[in-house]
Write a protein that holds these residues in place. Structure first.
Motif, mmCIF file in Angstrom:
data_model
loop_
_atom_site.group_PDB
_atom_site.id
_atom_site.type_symbol
_atom_site.label_atom_id
_atom_site.label_comp_id
_atom_site.label_asym_id
_atom_site.label_seq_id
_atom_site.Cartn_x
_atom_site.Cartn_y
_atom_site.Cartn_z
ATOM 1 N N ASP A 1 0.824 -1.219 0.000
ATOM 2 C CA ASP A 1 0.000 0.000 0.000
ATOM 3 C C ASP A 1 0.853 1.262 0.000
ATOM 4 O O ASP A 1 0.527 2.237 -0.676
ATOM 5 N N ALA A 2 1.940 1.242 0.762
ATOM 6 C CA ALA A 2 2.827 2.406 0.775
ATOM 7 C C ALA A 2 3.441 2.615 -0.606
ATOM 8 O O ALA A 2 3.554 3.749 -1.080
ATOM 9 N N ARG A 3 3.833 1.528 -1.265
ATOM 10 C CA ARG A 3 4.376 1.634 -2.635
ATOM 11 C C ARG A 3 3.321 2.192 -3.586
ATOM 12 O O ARG A 3 3.605 3.063 -4.403
ATOM 13 N N TYR A 4 2.120 1.654 -3.486
ATOM 14 C CA TYR A 4 1.036 2.097 -4.355
ATOM 15 C C TYR A 4 0.772 3.597 -4.172
ATOM 16 O O TYR A 4 0.668 4.346 -5.147
ATOM 17 N N ASN A 5 0.666 4.010 -2.916
ATOM 18 C CA ASN A 5 0.357 5.422 -2.649
ATOM 19 C C ASN A 5 1.500 6.347 -3.057
ATOM 20 O O ASN A 5 1.258 7.449 -3.553
ATOM 21 N N ARG A 6 2.733 5.906 -2.873
ATOM 22 C CA ARG A 6 3.841 6.739 -3.345
ATOM 23 C C ARG A 6 3.813 6.805 -4.874
ATOM 24 O O ARG A 6 4.073 7.864 -5.461
#
Length: 164
Positions: free
Chosen positions: A50-55
């Protein structure tokens, strides 16, 4: 053992705090701040899709297509069933002119979630760019079936009227 559990709880809270702060900053339009917070969350937990997606979303929003592509690809590697990551990576491919890669990603997003009209719109737009009006119309029809009030509904209806 107590010290170890305390460390795990503190690190977990920091990661969640970084993600939540990043999401808030993204909504407020502070994309550089959001990118920094998502990077912090990734540093604390490199397996956080999720952090990768949001970044990736924030990077896309500032025009960093290459950075967004890397983040969406990593989110997919970490979670191969991440339909939104496939969809957004499809959009990046589309904007970079990699239409076959865009079609593959949109098709995978649809395979993972048959009910999201946006996935069909993205694939329909890609078919249209490839001058494949029949497939574009089929995707637009499906998008309208799923969401008759889609923000692009009138554009899709006009397209179908023109090419149907």
């Amino acid at each position: 053992l107590a010290l170890c559990l305390t460390f795990i709880l503190v690190v977990g809270r920091c990661r969640v705090t970084s993600i939540n702060r990043g999401l808030s900053l993204k909504e407020l339009g502070n994309l550089d701040g959001a990118i920094a917070d998502f990077a912090e969350a990734i540093q604390l937990n490199p397996q956080d899709a999720d952090a990768r997606y949001n970044r990736g979303y924030a990077r896309y929003s500032i025009g960093d297509l290459d950075g967004a592509l890397v983040d969406y690809s990593e989110a997919i590697r970490l979670n191969p069933r991440y339909a939104n990551a496939y969809n957004n990576r499809g959009l990046v491919h589309y904007e970079k002119g990699n239409l076959d890669d865009a079609l593959a990603d949109y098709t995978e997003a649809i395979h993972l979630d048959l009910k999201d009209a946006d996935f069909y719109v993205g694939r329909g737009n890609t078919h249209d760019t490839k001058i494949d009006h029949q497939r574009a119309m089929a995707d637009y029809r499906k998008a309208l079936e799923l969401n008759p009030d889609h923000p692009d509904a009138q554009i899709m209806r006009d397209y179908i009227k023109r090419w149907g």
